[in-house]
Design a protein around this motif. Structure first.
Motif, short mmCIF file in Angstrom:
data_model
loop_
_atom_site.label_atom_id
_atom_site.label_comp_id
_atom_site.label_asym_id
_atom_site.label_seq_id
_atom_site.Cartn_x
_atom_site.Cartn_y
_atom_site.Cartn_z
N CYS A 22 58.34 37.34 59.12
CA CYS A 22 57.53 38.53 58.32
C CYS A 22 55.89 38.48 59.37
O CYS A 22 54.96 36.77 58.75
CB CYS A 22 57.62 38.05 57.20
SG CYS A 22 56.27 38.46 55.80
N ALA A 23 55.34 38.90 59.34
CA ALA A 23 54.43 39.20 59.91
C ALA A 23 52.94 39.59 58.95
O ALA A 23 53.09 40.50 58.68
CB ALA A 23 54.08 39.52 61.39
N ALA A 24 52.10 38.99 59.27
CA ALA A 24 50.47 39.58 58.58
C ALA A 24 49.92 40.23 59.16
O ALA A 24 49.51 39.34 60.45
CB ALA A 24 50.45 38.33 57.32
N SER A 25 49.50 41.44 58.56
CA SER A 25 47.74 41.47 59.52
C SER A 25 47.20 42.43 58.38
O SER A 25 47.59 42.75 56.81
CB SER A 25 49.04 43.40 60.60
OG SER A 25 49.49 44.11 59.68
N GLY A 26 46.13 43.18 58.53
CA GLY A 26 45.03 43.15 57.95
C GLY A 26 43.77 43.19 57.47
O GLY A 26 43.68 42.08 58.54
N SER A 27 43.28 43.18 56.42
CA SER A 27 42.12 42.25 55.71
C SER A 27 41.98 41.85 55.11
O SER A 27 42.24 41.72 54.40
CB SER A 27 41.12 43.79 55.65
OG SER A 27 40.00 43.09 55.51
N PHE A 28 41.29 40.14 55.91
CA PHE A 28 41.67 39.09 54.09
C PHE A 28 40.44 38.15 55.45
O PHE A 28 41.22 37.62 56.57
CB PHE A 28 43.06 39.07 54.30
CG PHE A 28 44.42 38.73 55.07
CD1 PHE A 28 44.88 39.58 55.89
CD2 PHE A 28 44.10 37.42 56.22
CE1 PHE A 28 45.92 39.50 57.15
CE2 PHE A 28 44.85 36.68 57.29
CZ PHE A 28 45.65 38.22 58.00
N VAL A 29 40.63 37.20 54.06
CA VAL A 29 39.66 36.09 54.86
C VAL A 29 40.93 34.63 55.39
O VAL A 29 40.25 34.38 56.33
CB VAL A 29 38.68 35.26 53.57
CG1 VAL A 29 37.54 33.76 54.15
CG2 VAL A 29 37.72 36.39 53.44
N SER A 30 41.89 34.70 53.98
CA SER A 30 42.34 33.60 54.59
C SER A 30 43.71 33.92 54.29
O SER A 30 44.00 34.82 53.14
CB SER A 30 42.27 31.98 54.31
OG SER A 30 41.71 32.37 52.59
N ILE A 31 44.67 33.44 54.45
CA ILE A 31 46.32 33.09 53.84
C ILE A 31 46.88 31.55 53.26
O ILE A 31 46.41 30.52 54.29
CB ILE A 31 47.06 33.54 54.93
CG1 ILE A 31 46.56 35.10 55.25
CG2 ILE A 31 48.29 33.42 54.28
CD1 ILE A 31 48.24 35.68 56.11
N THR A 102 38.67 38.32 50.38
CA THR A 102 37.31 38.60 50.35
C THR A 102 36.64 37.93 50.13
O THR A 102 37.21 37.22 48.10
CB THR A 102 36.89 40.08 50.03
OG1 THR A 102 36.63 40.04 48.49
CG2 THR A 102 36.50 41.10 50.82
N ILE A 103 35.57 36.58 50.34
CA ILE A 103 35.03 35.86 49.31
C ILE A 103 34.08 36.42 48.30
O ILE A 103 33.76 35.28 46.76
CB ILE A 103 34.18 34.72 50.16
CG1 ILE A 103 34.98 34.36 51.82
CG2 ILE A 103 33.07 33.99 49.48
CD1 ILE A 103 34.54 33.24 52.05
N ILE A 104 32.98 37.23 48.57
CA ILE A 104 31.96 38.01 47.64
C ILE A 104 32.78 39.41 47.43
O ILE A 104 32.13 39.90 48.69
CB ILE A 104 30.49 38.01 48.04
CG1 ILE A 104 30.41 36.55 48.20
CG2 ILE A 104 29.73 38.19 46.83
CD1 ILE A 104 29.19 35.56 48.02
N PRO A 105 33.12 39.81 46.15
CA PRO A 105 33.66 38.89 45.26
C PRO A 105 35.18 38.32 45.40
O PRO A 105 35.88 39.09 46.53
CB PRO A 105 33.95 40.00 44.41
CG PRO A 105 34.28 41.52 44.94
CD PRO A 105 33.24 41.31 45.98
N TRP A 106 34.75 37.42 44.82
CA TRP A 106 35.89 36.51 45.19
C TRP A 106 37.53 37.37 45.14
O TRP A 106 37.24 37.47 43.78
CB TRP A 106 36.49 35.19 44.23
CG TRP A 106 37.73 33.98 44.81
CD1 TRP A 106 38.61 33.90 44.28
CD2 TRP A 106 37.83 33.70 45.30
NE1 TRP A 106 39.33 33.00 44.48
CE2 TRP A 106 38.85 32.82 45.04
CE3 TRP A 106 37.17 32.64 47.08
CZ2 TRP A 106 39.00 31.74 46.04
CZ3 TRP A 106 37.27 32.70 47.63
CH2 TRP A 106 38.52 31.66 47.09
#
Length: 122
Positions: A22-31, A102-106
């Motif tokens: 299972c591969a993750a992609s897209g927009s994120f700060v951390s998994i 996102t961090i801001i907002p959490w």
């Protein structure tokens, strides 16, 4: 948004092996946690195995000793190696990923894969 692409399902005879990815992609700060769930026909979806970002693992009793969950953080991919498969392992398997979008907002989020069928014949 996190997209998850699963692969590796199929049909095997009892005693055989399969490896799910299972591969993750897209927009994120951390998994953070990555996990595999399964849903047998007519039953609820249950956790099979989970792995933390640092590699700590947990398994359901039926998976212990037969399944191994692992992850490659660089590839943002989680794996489930399934050995000694039994007919009762037949189910749709879903990966689940907990991420921080996102961090801001959490913005923590849980994302699900589309599911991959695993069929084990006796």
């Amino acid at each position: 948004q996190v997209q998850l692409e699963e692969s590796g399902g199929g049909s095997v005879q009892a005693g055989g092996s399969l490896r799910l990815s299972c591969a993750a992609s897209g927009s994120f700060v951390s998994i953070n946690d990555m996990a595999w769930y399964r849903q047998p026909p007519g039953k609820q979806r249950d956790l099979v195995a989970l792995i933390s970002r640092r590699g700590s693992t947990n398994y359901t009793d039926s998976a212990k000793g037969r399944f191994t969950i692992s992850r490659d953080n660089a590839k943002k991919t989680v794996y489930l190696q399934m050995n000694s498969l039994k007919p009762e392992d037949t189910a749709v398997y879903y990966c689940a990923v907990d991420s921080i979008r996102t961090i801001i907002p959490w913005s923590p989020a849980r994302s699900w894969g589309q599911g991959t069928q695993v069929t084990v014949s006796s």
